[in-house]
Enzyme design. Structure first.
Site, short mmCIF file in Angstrom:
data_model
loop_
_atom_site.label_atom_id
_atom_site.label_comp_id
_atom_site.label_asym_id
_atom_site.label_seq_id
_atom_site.Cartn_x
_atom_site.Cartn_y
_atom_site.Cartn_z
N SER A 1 -10.04 -0.22 7.13
CA SER A 1 -9.46 -0.15 5.78
C SER A 1 -8.76 -1.38 5.25
O SER A 1 -8.42 -1.43 4.07
CB SER A 1 -8.48 1.02 5.69
OG SER A 1 -9.21 2.19 5.40
N LYS B 1 0.85 -1.20 0.00
CA LYS B 1 0.00 0.00 0.00
C LYS B 1 0.88 1.24 0.00
O LYS B 1 1.92 1.28 0.69
CB LYS B 1 -0.90 -0.04 1.24
CG LYS B 1 -1.93 1.11 1.29
CD LYS B 1 -2.85 0.96 2.50
CE LYS B 1 -3.90 2.05 2.55
NZ LYS B 1 -4.81 1.93 3.70
N SER C 1 -9.74 1.97 2.76
CA SER C 1 -8.82 2.63 1.87
C SER C 1 -7.80 1.69 1.21
O SER C 1 -7.19 2.06 0.21
CB SER C 1 -8.08 3.73 2.61
OG SER C 1 -7.29 3.19 3.65
N1 GLN Z 1 -13.37 4.66 5.99
C1 GLN Z 1 -12.42 4.98 7.01
C2 GLN Z 1 -12.02 6.43 6.91
O1 GLN Z 1 -12.23 6.97 5.89
C3 GLN Z 1 -11.26 4.06 6.82
C4 GLN Z 1 -9.98 4.59 7.30
C5 GLN Z 1 -8.87 3.59 7.38
O2 GLN Z 1 -9.04 2.52 7.97
N2 GLN Z 1 -7.72 3.97 6.87
O3 GLN Z 1 -11.54 7.01 7.83
#
Ligand code: GLN
Length: 446
Positions: free
Chosen positions: A151, A52, A127
């Site tokens: 995420s 990532k 994400s």
């Molecule tokens: N949907 C969550 C956010 O936007 C996910 C964030 C994450 O786990 N990086 O904050």
């Protein structure tokens, strides 16, 4: 490595998982490893892995899918990268994500929208959507994601792969570009539970460069895949099967529980009464921490710098206005507001108190049960574009994953069926530092 690049060549123009490939270096390393006797080596020896793009890689562009870091080449490797090197895994390239890990669909990337390999009209989740899609599409057998509020697990569920959010403190955050430091964890995404256990073993462990990393030995997780769950006690929170959860999703969880019951586990319904406040508390806490962490992107020290600024303040303003996308700006503004004097007690402090209550809910359940089970997400993946202008609906994707981050406990998503050709995920939540039991249950179910 050959297979990986070949597959990327075949499908990545549709999946759009990779932002940067590191082909020359990967092939050189693979050739070197070809000369070595692999028989006595680590299971990750020579294995292709995708990373990532918020995990820093020395001399390899690390963008966080943001214009702000479009041309940023880190001068050091994250601890997880050093660990992967020690295991002789081979980095194939860097993977798309929502900008600075803020989002649930990968549509917040400044560069491209990754598609769900099961149906390219649908989002892969976020994400870490690129990391899950790359594994689901067969581009790499292993990838790393990060999970601040779902995420890793949500995209794993949407793409039909296995993803683990480790216990907070289990994997070093050194070299993970910080979003919300009290929640962020790096974790493994793979096609099988066994692969996941091996990759997790390789990246876990204490790291002196991360003060929140735990001083605990790393058990051989693959040895916990014994196939035996007789007498295991499973808690199923009523809040995880109630309102807002798609009836087919609910049924897939009940079917999974029947399988586990047949193998000798027992399950009972419990309550996590404060989980309904988790989303609200999360968006205050995560945005507050993000507003502080992202202050470093000022046009002076890292990455993008706007042109034509009149003075220093103007440089900050222009750089940040041009460099950050809308969702990142929304979080910075929310967080700055929540932390401001006069509002701090009402928002940030209150959210931290709610966080403690959510953690207590889990502590109470784990006093009598070994794992908590429910869906990873209330629905399967949605269409690209469908939730783009609706941040509140987008935030609701993580309603079942976020309580886990707020509590610091580990949780894994394992595929548990399909709806309309799109995968569903079963979420298995464990006690702090008890990933071994999660793997044991996931392996029996898989
Ligand atoms: N949907 C969550 C956010 O936007 C996910 C964030 C994450 O786990 N990086 O904050």
């Amino acid at each position: 490595v050959d297979t990986s690049y070949k597959r990327i060549g075949e499908v990545d123009d549709k999946v759009k998982a990779f932002l940067t490939l590191d082909e020359e270096r990967a092939r050189t390393l693979a050739k070197q490893l070809d000369e070595v006797d692999a028989s006595a080596k680590d299971v990750l020896f020579g294995m292709p892995i995708g990373i990532k793009d918020n995990i820093v890689t020395k001399d390899l562009r690390t963008t966080c899918s943001s214009k702000m870091l479009e041309n940023f080449n880190p001068i050091y490797d994250a601890t997880v990268m050093n660990k992967l090197r020690a295991a002789e895994a081979i980095t194939i390239g860097k993977i798309n994500m929502d900008e600075f890990a803020m989002g649930s669909s990968n549509e917040n990337s400044a560069f491209q929208t990754t598609a769900n390999p099961w149906n390219t009209d649908y989002v892969p989740g976020g994400s870490s959507g690129g990391s899950a899609a790359a594994v689901a599409a067969g581009e790499v057998p292993f990838s790393l994601g990060s999970d601040t509020g779902g995420s890793i697990r949500q995209p794993a569920a949407y793409c039909g792969v296995v993803g683990l959010k480790p216990t907070y403190g289990r994997v070093s955050r050194y070299g993970l570009v910080a979003f919300a430091s009290s929640l962020d964890q790096i974790g493994p995404i793979t096609r099988s539970v066994e692969d996941n256990a091996y990759l997790f073993e390789a990246i876990a462990g204490h790291c002196p460069s991360d003060s929140t990393s735990a001083q605990l030995p790393v058990p051989p997780y693959h040895e916990s895949l014994t196939g035996d769950i007789k007498g295991l006690r499973i808690a199923v929170p009523s809040e995880y099967l109630g309102e807002g959860v798609d009836p087919d999703v609910r049924q897939s969880i009940l079917d999974a529980l029947a399988v586990l019951e047949k193998e000798g586990a027992v399950w009972e319904e419990v309550s996590l009464p404060h989980s309904k406040y988790a989303l609200a508390a999360y968006y205050v806490i995560a945005s507050s921490e993000a507003s502080a962490n992202l202050a470093r992107f000022d046009g002076v020290r890292y990455g993008y710098r706007a042109e034509g600024a009149k003075d220093l303040l103007d440089l900050y303003k222009k750089t940040r206005s041009e460099g950050f996308g809308d969702e990142v700006k929304r979080r910075i503004m929310l967080g700055t507001f929540a932390l401001s004097s006069g509002y701090y007690d009402a928002y940030y402090k209150k959210a931290q108190q709610v966080r403690t209550l959510i953690k207590k809910d889990f502590d109470e359940v784990f006093a009598s049960y070994d794992v908590v089970i429910g869906p990873t997400t209330p629905t399967p993946a949605f269409r690209i574009g469908d939730q783009l202008n609706d941040p509140m609906t987008m935030y609701a994707n993580d309603i079942l994953t976020i309580p886990v981050n707020l509590s610091g406990v580990p949780a894994l998503s394992v595929p548990c069926g399909f709806k309309d050709g799109l995968p569903l995920g079963l979420q298995i939540i464990g006690k702090h530092f008890d990933e071994a039991t999660i793997y044991r249950v996931a392996d029996v179910y898989e």
